[in-house]
Enzyme design. Structure first.
Site, short mmCIF file in Angstrom:
data_model
loop_
_atom_site.label_atom_id
_atom_site.label_comp_id
_atom_site.label_asym_id
_atom_site.label_seq_id
_atom_site.Cartn_x
_atom_site.Cartn_y
_atom_site.Cartn_z
N LYS A 1 32.27 53.12 67.39
CA LYS A 1 31.66 52.10 66.56
C LYS A 1 32.72 51.59 65.58
CE LYS A 1 30.15 52.15 62.82
NZ LYS A 1 30.65 51.69 61.45
N THR B 1 26.68 50.23 63.12
CA THR B 1 26.13 49.71 61.86
C THR B 1 26.14 48.18 61.95
OG1 THR B 1 28.33 50.05 60.88
CG2 THR B 1 26.64 51.67 60.38
N THR C 1 40.17 52.61 61.34
CA THR C 1 38.86 52.73 60.72
C THR C 1 37.75 52.62 61.74
OG1 THR C 1 39.79 51.70 58.79
CG2 THR C 1 37.41 51.80 58.91
N GLU D 1 34.16 41.65 62.53
CA GLU D 1 33.11 40.88 61.86
C GLU D 1 33.46 39.39 61.82
OE1 GLU D 1 31.35 44.49 59.12
OE2 GLU D 1 32.88 43.16 58.28
#
Length: 407
Positions: free
Chosen positions: A181, A155, A192, A279
């Site tokens: 992922k 994603t 997660t 991120e």
């Protein structure tokens, strides 16, 4: 999206796993021009084990996956990207059951042998029409590569993630190939991510579950990007039994230790890749805690440090602010003694026995912090407990990505 500076130079060469066929298709769960549905067909008799999120608002995919794991057998995996299908009530569950039934009818197997995962935006029911068309396209698509499959499950990932390992069982080599992922909403409440490992080893499902649980404790449960646990976290291992080895049925089976080591190795590799794609991440941080009251206590202290925004922003700014590490140790709620605490950055000790190292040279510390791989050592001075935890720095990039995630 800009590729993470911590990304490997290239996707690794993963061996094919006998009994596994990968395919991808476009279900168009979002307005994007890419494949977003991954389908893995598995040989009859494939064993399965899994670990899932502890988040109490988990998706229907996670609930049905847990039920399927109890049966110990799998024939297929379907992964949807772009829509997590979490917090969607009965409509979300019906969409998953539709996918399971559609694939089960194609393979002439029980729906419980079809495992489904979804990742993406929370609160939007998975469109049944798109799911049906996507699965139909996947069932008839040409086989694809590991890299194609890894790209499709992503994603906000900036690079596809894969790893491999192997073990010798008797006179047979067994191989493990895995994809994963994960980039944000990463915390060790399992952790997660969506991760899938495939092996040709012959192994009893109950033993495979024990081994994955152990491997998880040393890998996925020791990483964090932002301290948030997802609603969809799932890691599954599928063992096709095609290697021809004498089946592993207990910890005492010849080769069981070798397979455990290989499984832990590939899980650790994949976990590290998730952190390296955190991120906005620019630095990969390993926190080694020693001298704790127990291994679990060491892990909790390590996670307290790894989840501290003050520690993570200091590393982002290349500031050797070891006082923030002291703070994070003290807030962990674990046994600690200020006057026995020692801290190091890289190879340089900056504090020992509860006091700054007198006259230490900060130059090598500053040089270490300018690199991409950062090591922080913390000795609690109380016992033999130890653990390693991995995280990344916290930069403006994390805010930019998550401020407009739904768009």
């Amino acid at each position: 999206m800009e590729r993470s500076p911590l990304a490997p130079a290239a996707f690794p060469a993963l061996p094919d796993i006998a009994g596994v066929t990968l395919r991808v298709a476009r279900a168009r769960y979002k307005e994007w021009d890419r494949c977003d549905l991954t389908y893995a067909e598995l040989a009859p008799g494939t064993a399965v084990a899994g670990v899932t999120t502890k988040n109490l608002c988990c998706s229907s995919e996670v609930e049905l996956c847990r039920e399927g794991i109890i049966g110990g057998r799998a024939r297929a995996l379907v992964v949807n990207a772009g829509n997590s299908n979490a917090f969607t009530g009965y409509r979300g569950r019906e969409a998953v059951e539709q996918i399971m039934g559609q694939v089960a009818a194609h393979l002439d197997c029980a729906p419980s042998e079809v495992f489904v995962s979804s990742t993406g935006v929370i609160g939007v029911p998975l469109p049944k029409d798109k799911a049906r068309a996507g699965v139909e396209a996947a069932l008839t698509a040409a086989p694809c590569s590991w890299e194609d499959a890894a790209l499709t499950i992503g994603t906000t990932d900036t690079f596809p993630k894969g790893a491999t390992s192997s073990a010798i069982i008797g006179d047979r080599k067994v191989s493990l190939s895995g994809i994963i992922k994960g980039s944000g909403m990463i915390a060790p409440d399992m952790a997660t991510m969506l991760g899938y490992i495939f092996t040709d080893a012959a192994i009893d499902p109950a033993l495979l579950q024990q081994m994955l649980t152990q491997a998880n404790g040393k890998s996925y449960s020791c990483i964090t990007v932002d301290g948030d646990t997802s609603t969809s976290d799932t890691v599954l291992v599928f063992a096709t039994g095609k290697a021809g080895n004498a089946p592993l049925v207990s910890r005492d089976s010849p080769g069981a230790d070798a397979f455990q080591a290989a499984l832990t190795d590939i899980c650790t590799q994949l976990a590290h890749l998730v952190v390296k794609d955190g991120e906005g991440a620019r630095k990969f941080i390993e926190i080694r805690v020693t001298g704790a009251a127990s291994d679990e206590s060491a892990r909790r202290i390590g996670l307290s440090i790894a989840n501290s925004p003050l520690v993570k922003t200091a590393i982002a700014g290349e500031d050797a602010n070891w006082g923030r590490v002291v703070m994070a140790v003290g807030k962990a709620g674990e046994p600690a003694d200020r006057d026995k605490l020692s801290i190091s950055f890289g190879a340089t000790q900056v504090a020992a026995n509860g006091y700054p190292v007198e006259g230490y040279d900060e130059a090598p510390v500053a040089a270490h912090l300018k690199g991409q791989n950062i090591a922080i050592g913390v000795d609690i001075g109380l016992g033999d407990g130890r653990a390693s935890v991995w995280t990344c720095d916290l930069t403006h990039g994390y805010i930019s990505i998550n401020a407009d995630y739904r768009s």
